[in-house]
Design a protein around this motif. Structure first.
Motif, PDB file in Angstrom:
ATOM      1  N   GLY A 182      47.848 -66.638   0.395  1.00  0.00           N
ATOM      2  CA  GLY A 182      47.189 -65.477   1.019  1.00  0.00           C
ATOM      3  C   GLY A 182      45.604 -65.684   1.008  1.00  0.00           C
ATOM      4  O   GLY A 182      45.188 -66.846   0.822  1.00  0.00           O
ATOM      5  N   THR A 183      44.902 -64.757   1.530  1.00  0.00           N
ATOM      6  CA  THR A 183      43.429 -64.794   1.847  1.00  0.00           C
ATOM      7  C   THR A 183      42.983 -63.866   1.195  1.00  0.00           C
ATOM      8  O   THR A 183      43.098 -62.736   1.086  1.00  0.00           O
ATOM      9  CB  THR A 183      43.285 -64.699   3.422  1.00  0.00           C
ATOM     10  N   ILE A 184      41.802 -64.266   0.315  1.00  0.00           N
ATOM     11  CA  ILE A 184      40.907 -63.100  -0.164  1.00  0.00           C
ATOM     12  C   ILE A 184      40.206 -62.213   0.790  1.00  0.00           C
ATOM     13  O   ILE A 184      39.390 -62.942   1.744  1.00  0.00           O
ATOM     14  CB  ILE A 184      39.792 -63.872  -1.124  1.00  0.00           C
ATOM     15  N   THR A 185      40.239 -61.155   0.937  1.00  0.00           N
ATOM     16  CA  THR A 185      39.607 -60.056   1.687  1.00  0.00           C
ATOM     17  C   THR A 185      38.500 -59.345   1.032  1.00  0.00           C
ATOM     18  O   THR A 185      37.498 -59.038   1.882  1.00  0.00           O
ATOM     19  CB  THR A 185      40.551 -59.336   2.230  1.00  0.00           C
ATOM     20  N   ASN A 186      38.510 -59.017  -0.180  1.00  0.00           N
ATOM     21  CA  ASN A 186      37.413 -58.579  -0.997  1.00  0.00           C
ATOM     22  C   ASN A 186      37.503 -58.818  -2.613  1.00  0.00           C
ATOM     23  O   ASN A 186      38.212 -59.562  -2.760  1.00  0.00           O
ATOM     24  CB  ASN A 186      37.579 -56.919  -1.003  1.00  0.00           C
ATOM     25  N   PHE A 187      36.232 -58.829  -2.917  1.00  0.00           N
ATOM     26  CA  PHE A 187      36.301 -59.153  -4.473  1.00  0.00           C
ATOM     27  C   PHE A 187      35.339 -58.509  -5.203  1.00  0.00           C
ATOM     28  O   PHE A 187      34.285 -57.784  -4.631  1.00  0.00           O
ATOM     29  CB  PHE A 187      36.191 -60.692  -4.481  1.00  0.00           C
ATOM     30  N   THR A 188      35.387 -58.491  -6.695  1.00  0.00           N
ATOM     31  CA  THR A 188      34.496 -57.687  -7.338  1.00  0.00           C
ATOM     32  C   THR A 188      33.965 -58.659  -8.545  1.00  0.00           C
ATOM     33  O   THR A 188      35.199 -59.328  -9.120  1.00  0.00           O
ATOM     34  CB  THR A 188      34.774 -56.488  -7.856  1.00  0.00           C
ATOM     35  N   LEU A 243      38.479 -59.416   7.998  1.00  0.00           N
ATOM     36  CA  LEU A 243      38.919 -59.532   6.786  1.00  0.00           C
ATOM     37  C   LEU A 243      38.482 -58.685   5.682  1.00  0.00           C
ATOM     38  O   LEU A 243      39.250 -58.004   4.867  1.00  0.00           O
ATOM     39  CB  LEU A 243      38.883 -60.972   6.259  1.00  0.00           C
ATOM     40  N   VAL A 244      37.263 -58.376   5.751  1.00  0.00           N
ATOM     41  CA  VAL A 244      36.465 -57.706   4.679  1.00  0.00           C
ATOM     42  C   VAL A 244      36.937 -56.175   4.821  1.00  0.00           C
ATOM     43  O   VAL A 244      36.658 -55.496   3.914  1.00  0.00           O
ATOM     44  CB  VAL A 244      34.869 -57.858   4.662  1.00  0.00           C
ATOM     45  N   ASN A 245      37.637 -55.558   6.054  1.00  0.00           N
ATOM     46  CA  ASN A 245      37.996 -54.510   6.257  1.00  0.00           C
ATOM     47  C   ASN A 245      39.218 -54.198   5.585  1.00  0.00           C
ATOM     48  O   ASN A 245      39.688 -52.953   5.550  1.00  0.00           O
ATOM     49  CB  ASN A 245      37.742 -54.073   7.592  1.00  0.00           C
ATOM     50  N   ARG A 246      39.994 -55.257   4.980  1.00  0.00           N
ATOM     51  CA  ARG A 246      41.156 -54.892   4.599  1.00  0.00           C
ATOM     52  C   ARG A 246      41.147 -54.961   3.063  1.00  0.00           C
ATOM     53  O   ARG A 246      41.306 -55.670   2.284  1.00  0.00           O
ATOM     54  CB  ARG A 246      42.244 -56.435   4.954  1.00  0.00           C
ATOM     55  N   ILE A 247      41.350 -53.752   2.826  1.00  0.00           N
ATOM     56  CA  ILE A 247      41.360 -53.154   1.405  1.00  0.00           C
ATOM     57  C   ILE A 247      42.550 -52.847   0.729  1.00  0.00           C
ATOM     58  O   ILE A 247      43.129 -52.671  -0.438  1.00  0.00           O
ATOM     59  CB  ILE A 247      40.058 -52.229   0.871  1.00  0.00           C
ATOM     60  N   PHE A 248      43.544 -52.363   1.809  1.00  0.00           N
ATOM     61  CA  PHE A 248      44.943 -51.852   1.633  1.00  0.00           C
ATOM     62  C   PHE A 248      45.825 -51.613   2.867  1.00  0.00           C
ATOM     63  O   PHE A 248      45.101 -52.066   3.925  1.00  0.00           O
ATOM     64  CB  PHE A 248      45.087 -50.454   0.910  1.00  0.00           C
TER      65      PHE A 248
END
Ligand SMILES: [Zn+2]
Length: 351
Positions: free
Chosen positions: A251-257, A346-351
């Motif tokens: 998969g691809t990272i869409t968000n991170f902390t 991608l960055v908008n994909r959080i769920f």
């Protein structure tokens, strides 16, 4: 000064049963908050006195307040720590209530009384446990004296309980007073949660032993879910074993902390670490708050390509873990080495 700290929760599992059949599995989670409190000149002196087997009160006019306070409760006037006086050790029960079934938070593990004991020389009563065989052994007016703990730390629990009689006693060997004045106090506040575990969560964890990532496809809308509670929230359709599907392992990272760990008791992390959201290939499934492996914090970014990393087959993973993060034998996500995906959505994909 008050410091709020949190430990990693302790976990244990239990089963609710109905006529002998397991109905739902529950996970019980306790979070303990250890507090550290500075005591100040008055309470500090009181606690230090306890280690010396002395009970101190404080003068306020012609009154002696026990336990001592820093301010007069009637007028708010500051009280002088030099006006501390020893009281007791014996005293008189002024009122009491029987505790027939003690909880684990009570001072004694067998039935006892909580009583207001007015110590000799005191104007106000001290609340403490009285250890007697039964309620018939206690009346208003009963004379009691402290049973001291052998090893005292400067805590009200240095008095195990009050017992009938005029003479104080010591439980076990007397280890003597504290080496230094008592200035701080530790205590734990705790809260316990009991959560049902969805059957799908157990199935997903078991499948992880075979290095499978299970999801469920709704038979009505065809949406695919992972990590849910066993139903489609759009169609209110229960999702059972027959709806299980295998999800891809890349998969691809869409968000991170990036989390910078605060060092509280029980904290095992010492360096900043990442939790990432992974969009699984060819699906709309986002796995949230996933650990990463062999991926330095400085190289975590949206669009990074990752693959599932698995624990060794015989690894005894956390049976109870259900809340966020990786699950079961899926221990995290490792870079594939492929080029990043360049997609601003991608960055908008959080769920
Ligand atoms: Zn659906």
């Amino acid at each position: 000064m008050m410091i709020l700290e949190r430990r990693h929760p302790m976990r244990r599992t239990s089963e609710a049963t109905h006529e002998g059949e397991p109905l739902t599995r529950f996970v019980e989670t306790s979070i303990v908050f250890p507090y550290k409190r500075s005591l100040g000149p008055v309470i500090g002196a009181f606690m230090t006195g306890l280690t010396e087997r002395r009970i101190l009160g404080i003068r306020s006019g012609d009154q002696v307040i026990v336990p001592p306070l820093e301010w007069d409760p009637q007028t708010g006037a500051e009280l002088d720590a030099d006006g501390m006086v020893e009281v007791g050790p014996a005293g008189t029960v002024e009122s009491w209530t029987w505790v027939p079934v003690p909880s684990e938070q009570h001072p004694l593990d067998h039935p006892f009384a909580f009583a207001f004991v007015r110590l000799d020389g005191a104007s106000t009563p001290l609340m403490h446990a009285v250890d007697v065989a039964g309620p018939a052994a206690l009346t208003v007016g009963t004379r009691v004296a402290p049973r001291w703990r052998g090893t005292r730390v400067g805590h009200i629990g240095d008095i195990v309980a009050f017992v009938p009689g005029e003479e104080a006693e010591v439980e076990g060997t007397d280890a003597g007073p504290a080496d230094e004045p008592v200035k701080m106090m530790d205590y734990n506040a705790s809260i316990t949660y009991r959560n049902p575990v969805p059957m799908v969560a157990d199935r997903v964890r078991e499948a992880s032993r075979d290095q499978r990532i299970l999801g469920q496809r709704c038979p009505v809308c065809a949406r695919v879910y992972a990590g849910g509670r066993g139903y489609c929230p759009i169609d209110a359709v229960e999702l059972t074993e027959e709806h299980d599907v295998d999800l891809p392992h890349t998969g691809t990272i869409t968000n991170f902390t990036i989390i910078t760990p605060v060092q509280y008791p029980g904290q095992t992390e010492t360096e900043p670490f990442a939790r990432v959201f992974v969009l699984l290939d060819g699906t709309d499934v986002i796995l949230q708050y996933q650990p990463v492996i062999e991926l330095p914090v400085s190289e975590v970014r949206v669009g990074k390509r990752v693959a599932a990393a698995w624990a060794p087959p015989d690894d005894d993973f956390d049976e109870a873990g259900t809340m966020g993060g990786a699950f079961g034998a899926l221990i995290g996500w490792i870079p594939t080495g492929e080029a990043d995906i360049d997609d601003p959505d991608l960055v908008n994909r959080i769920f």
